[in-house]
Design a protein around this motif. Structure first.
Motif, PDB file in Angstrom:
ATOM      1  N   ARG A  81       0.846  -1.190   0.000  1.00 22.34           N
ATOM      2  CA  ARG A  81       0.000   0.000   0.000  1.00 22.34           C
ATOM      3  C   ARG A  81       0.883   1.242   0.000  1.00 22.34           C
ATOM      4  O   ARG A  81       1.973   1.238   0.566  1.00 22.34           O
ATOM      5  CB  ARG A  81      -0.923   0.032   1.222  1.00 22.34           C
ATOM      6  CG  ARG A  81      -2.003  -1.043   1.193  1.00 22.34           C
ATOM      7  CD  ARG A  81      -2.989  -0.857   2.314  1.00 22.34           C
ATOM      8  NE  ARG A  81      -3.966  -1.930   2.347  1.00 22.34           N
ATOM      9  CZ  ARG A  81      -4.963  -2.000   3.235  1.00 22.34           C
ATOM     10  NH1 ARG A  81      -5.085  -1.064   4.156  1.00 22.34           N
ATOM     11  NH2 ARG A  81      -5.811  -3.006   3.202  1.00 22.34           N
ATOM     12  N   ARG A  82       0.353   2.268  -0.620  1.00 25.92           N
ATOM     13  CA  ARG A  82       1.069   3.542  -0.699  1.00 25.92           C
ATOM     14  C   ARG A  82       0.216   4.630  -0.072  1.00 25.92           C
ATOM     15  O   ARG A  82      -0.988   4.723  -0.348  1.00 25.92           O
ATOM     16  CB  ARG A  82       1.367   3.887  -2.161  1.00 25.92           C
ATOM     17  CG  ARG A  82       1.974   5.266  -2.356  1.00 25.92           C
ATOM     18  CD  ARG A  82       2.108   5.576  -3.844  1.00 25.92           C
ATOM     19  NE  ARG A  82       2.633   6.917  -4.069  1.00 25.92           N
ATOM     20  CZ  ARG A  82       2.782   7.462  -5.273  1.00 25.92           C
ATOM     21  NH1 ARG A  82       2.454   6.770  -6.348  1.00 25.92           N
ATOM     22  NH2 ARG A  82       3.260   8.682  -5.394  1.00 25.92           N
ATOM     23  N   VAL A  83       0.822   5.445   0.765  1.00 30.81           N
ATOM     24  CA  VAL A  83       0.141   6.587   1.375  1.00 30.81           C
ATOM     25  C   VAL A  83       0.912   7.847   1.002  1.00 30.81           C
ATOM     26  O   VAL A  83       2.119   7.936   1.252  1.00 30.81           O
ATOM     27  CB  VAL A  83       0.056   6.453   2.909  1.00 30.81           C
ATOM     28  CG1 VAL A  83      -0.578   7.705   3.511  1.00 30.81           C
ATOM     29  CG2 VAL A  83      -0.738   5.217   3.292  1.00 30.81           C
ATOM     30  N   ALA A 121       5.494   5.118   2.513  1.00 34.33           N
ATOM     31  CA  ALA A 121       5.135   6.418   3.075  1.00 34.33           C
ATOM     32  C   ALA A 121       5.787   7.479   2.199  1.00 34.33           C
ATOM     33  O   ALA A 121       6.940   7.857   2.410  1.00 34.33           O
ATOM     34  CB  ALA A 121       5.606   6.523   4.524  1.00 34.33           C
ATOM     35  N   ASP A 122       5.035   7.933   1.206  1.00 36.66           N
ATOM     36  CA  ASP A 122       5.608   8.796   0.181  1.00 36.66           C
ATOM     37  C   ASP A 122       5.676  10.239   0.657  1.00 36.66           C
ATOM     38  O   ASP A 122       4.683  10.799   1.132  1.00 36.66           O
ATOM     39  CB  ASP A 122       4.758   8.709  -1.092  1.00 36.66           C
ATOM     40  CG  ASP A 122       5.600   8.822  -2.346  1.00 36.66           C
ATOM     41  OD1 ASP A 122       6.832   8.947  -2.234  1.00 36.66           O
ATOM     42  OD2 ASP A 122       5.022   8.779  -3.443  1.00 36.66           O
ATOM     43  N   LEU A 135       3.357   7.227  12.712  1.00 40.56           N
ATOM     44  CA  LEU A 135       3.932   6.178  11.867  1.00 40.56           C
ATOM     45  C   LEU A 135       5.176   5.587  12.519  1.00 40.56           C
ATOM     46  O   LEU A 135       5.337   4.362  12.593  1.00 40.56           O
ATOM     47  CB  LEU A 135       4.284   6.751  10.493  1.00 40.56           C
ATOM     48  CG  LEU A 135       5.131   5.841   9.599  1.00 40.56           C
ATOM     49  CD1 LEU A 135       4.381   4.571   9.254  1.00 40.56           C
ATOM     50  CD2 LEU A 135       5.571   6.575   8.341  1.00 40.56           C
ATOM     51  N   LEU A 136       6.053   6.443  13.006  1.00 41.76           N
ATOM     52  CA  LEU A 136       7.322   5.960  13.521  1.00 41.76           C
ATOM     53  C   LEU A 136       7.148   5.167  14.811  1.00 41.76           C
ATOM     54  O   LEU A 136       7.907   4.236  15.081  1.00 41.76           O
ATOM     55  CB  LEU A 136       8.270   7.138  13.715  1.00 41.76           C
ATOM     56  CG  LEU A 136       8.628   7.811  12.374  1.00 41.76           C
ATOM     57  CD1 LEU A 136       9.227   9.187  12.603  1.00 41.76           C
ATOM     58  CD2 LEU A 136       9.580   6.956  11.580  1.00 41.76           C
ATOM     59  N   ILE A 160       8.883   1.640   3.703  1.00 38.55           N
ATOM     60  CA  ILE A 160       9.792   2.400   2.854  1.00 38.55           C
ATOM     61  C   ILE A 160       9.265   3.830   2.828  1.00 38.55           C
ATOM     62  O   ILE A 160       8.162   4.078   2.336  1.00 38.55           O
ATOM     63  CB  ILE A 160       9.861   1.836   1.424  1.00 38.55           C
ATOM     64  CG1 ILE A 160      10.323   0.381   1.439  1.00 38.55           C
ATOM     65  CG2 ILE A 160      10.787   2.678   0.564  1.00 38.55           C
ATOM     66  CD1 ILE A 160      10.348  -0.273   0.063  1.00 38.55           C
ATOM     67  N   ALA A 161      10.013   4.746   3.406  1.00 37.39           N
ATOM     68  CA  ALA A 161       9.606   6.149   3.423  1.00 37.39           C
ATOM     69  C   ALA A 161      10.484   6.931   2.461  1.00 37.39           C
ATOM     70  O   ALA A 161      11.695   6.703   2.381  1.00 37.39           O
ATOM     71  CB  ALA A 161       9.721   6.727   4.830  1.00 37.39           C
ATOM     72  N   THR A 162       9.869   7.835   1.719  1.00 38.92           N
ATOM     73  CA  THR A 162      10.638   8.719   0.864  1.00 38.92           C
ATOM     74  C   THR A 162      10.626  10.115   1.463  1.00 38.92           C
ATOM     75  O   THR A 162       9.661  10.534   2.101  1.00 38.92           O
ATOM     76  CB  THR A 162      10.077   8.755  -0.568  1.00 38.92           C
ATOM     77  OG1 THR A 162       8.810   9.443  -0.575  1.00 38.92           O
ATOM     78  CG2 THR A 162       9.888   7.346  -1.112  1.00 38.92           C
ATOM     79  N   GLN A 163      11.723  10.816   1.276  1.00 39.88           N
ATOM     80  CA  GLN A 163      11.876  12.148   1.844  1.00 39.88           C
ATOM     81  C   GLN A 163      12.440  13.075   0.783  1.00 39.88           C
ATOM     82  O   GLN A 163      13.472  12.777   0.174  1.00 39.88           O
ATOM     83  CB  GLN A 163      12.815  12.086   3.061  1.00 39.88           C
ATOM     84  CG  GLN A 163      13.003  13.419   3.757  1.00 39.88           C
ATOM     85  CD  GLN A 163      13.690  13.272   5.099  1.00 39.88           C
ATOM     86  OE1 GLN A 163      13.114  13.569   6.130  1.00 39.88           O
ATOM     87  NE2 GLN A 163      14.929  12.814   5.111  1.00 39.88           N
ATOM     88  N   ASN A 164      11.747  14.190   0.571  1.00 38.65           N
ATOM     89  CA  ASN A 164      12.228  15.180  -0.386  1.00 38.65           C
ATOM     90  C   ASN A 164      13.366  15.993   0.223  1.00 38.65           C
ATOM     91  O   ASN A 164      13.474  16.098   1.449  1.00 38.65           O
ATOM     92  CB  ASN A 164      11.097  16.126  -0.792  1.00 38.65           C
ATOM     93  CG  ASN A 164      10.087  15.462  -1.707  1.00 38.65           C
ATOM     94  OD1 ASN A 164      10.416  14.527  -2.427  1.00 38.65           O
ATOM     95  ND2 ASN A 164       8.857  15.920  -1.674  1.00 38.65           N
TER      96      ASN A 164
END
Length: 322
Positions: A81-83, A121-122, A135-136, A160-164
């Motif tokens: 799943r993607r959030v 976690a986009d 989340l954490l 898997i978290a992405t961070q800008n």
């Protein structure tokens, strides 16, 4: 310098680990056909999962972060799943909420998307600190408490978290204590010219990801994680870990050093890297392979303009191998 940790010091060390190792390598091969030109990052992502950690990907949009997360879930046969994290995302949107059921006369819990085996976690740093913290906390405890009831998250559970980049508009950087919940950090970067040309000729990799078969499956993945736990770490290897930790704790270019929890994570990630190499024991090169990805988000430099990767490379170069 000589290494005291050798394959001769462990019985049977000359052969590959039994069990799921072959299937895991098949997963790597499948991912390399979809995530072009990023073999090192793919291997780090899989090692992170095998070590029961969570992965942080720091990069700009459009370089394949979502593709990597989705492809990993597909090849492992895991629920994905993607959030999309935004400023108005609430903890309940992620964890779930109890709603009054008039017919039953009771509250009924509606689980949120966190109840999945692979959660993307986009753009996590676009959400508020309250939602980030929810989340954490679930990542650390591997459970969700709501309405006085504790509900376990599925096994395996991989975030898997992405961070800008921090310079992007609308970001809320993760505090150091929350960053520490991620085992490894990777940066995908731009593809090399050959991989980029292949993307142009095929129109992207979305179709290839959808067509990926499940190579492993949840039960086999859990078995592989247990095998990783059994990868042998000799006493001199543990000495080397402690020397690295000591080098970071006293380094003039770093704000702080590796914590005991980070050191345990380094051992787990090195075990997973050795497992992927087909060896039942950890060698110093396994530690060196995962050390930059483990330290990049935990060891901020004193000089904001310094490159932490270069500092960590010097730490590795200057730390003797027992």
């Amino acid at each position: 310098m000589t290494r005291a940790v050798t394959s001769a010091s462990v019985p049977g060390a000359g052969s590959a680990p039994p069990g799921s190792a072959g299937a895991v390598l098949a997963v790597l091969n499948a991912l390399d056909r979809v995530i072009l030109g990023k073999s090192a990052q793919v291997r780090l992502a899989l090692a992170c999962l095998l070590a029961r950690g969570h992965l942080l990907i720091e990069d700009q949009p459009g370089v394949g972060k979502t593709t990597l997360a989705h492809a990993l879930a597909r090849t492992l046969g895991l629920e994905f799943r993607r959030v999309q994290f935004t400023a108005d995302l609430l903890p309940a949107d992620l964890l779930g909420v109890s709603v009054w059921d008039a017919r039953e006369g009771t509250f009924r819990y509606h689980p949120g998307p966190i109840f999945s085996q692979v959660l993307l976690a986009d753009e996590i740093n676009r959400a508020t600190p309250k939602t980030q913290g929810a989340l954490l906390e679930a990542m650390e405890e591997r459970q969700v408490s709501e309405g006085g009831v504790t509900r376990l998250l599925p096994e395996p559970f991989f975030v898997i978290a992405t961070q800008n980049p921090a310079a992007y508009v609308g970001t809320s950087p993760l505090p150091e204590a929350q960053l520490d919940r991620f085992l490894l950090t990777v940066t995908l970067g731009y593809p090399d010219p050959r991989a980029e040309r292949a993307l142009l000729e095929t129109g992207g990799r979305a179709g290839a990801v959808r067509d990926l078969p499940a190579v492993l499956g949840p039960a086999a993945l859990l078995a592989a994680q247990r095998e990783v736990d059994e990868v042998y770490a000799a006493p001199p290897l543990l000495d080397y870990l402690q020397l690295l930790a000591r080098a970071t704790r006293g380094h003039p270019a770093l704000v702080g050093g590796l914590s005991p929890r980070a050191l345990l994570g380094l051992l787990g990630a090195a075990r997973a890297w050795a497992f992927l190499a087909g060896r039942p024991m950890v060698l110093p090169e396994d530690v060196q392979a995962v050390f930059p990805a483990l330290g990049a988000h935990r060891l901020p430099p004193r000089d904001p303009g310094a490159r932490v990767g270069e500092i960590l490379a010097r730490v590795l170069a200057e730390t003797p191998i027992p």
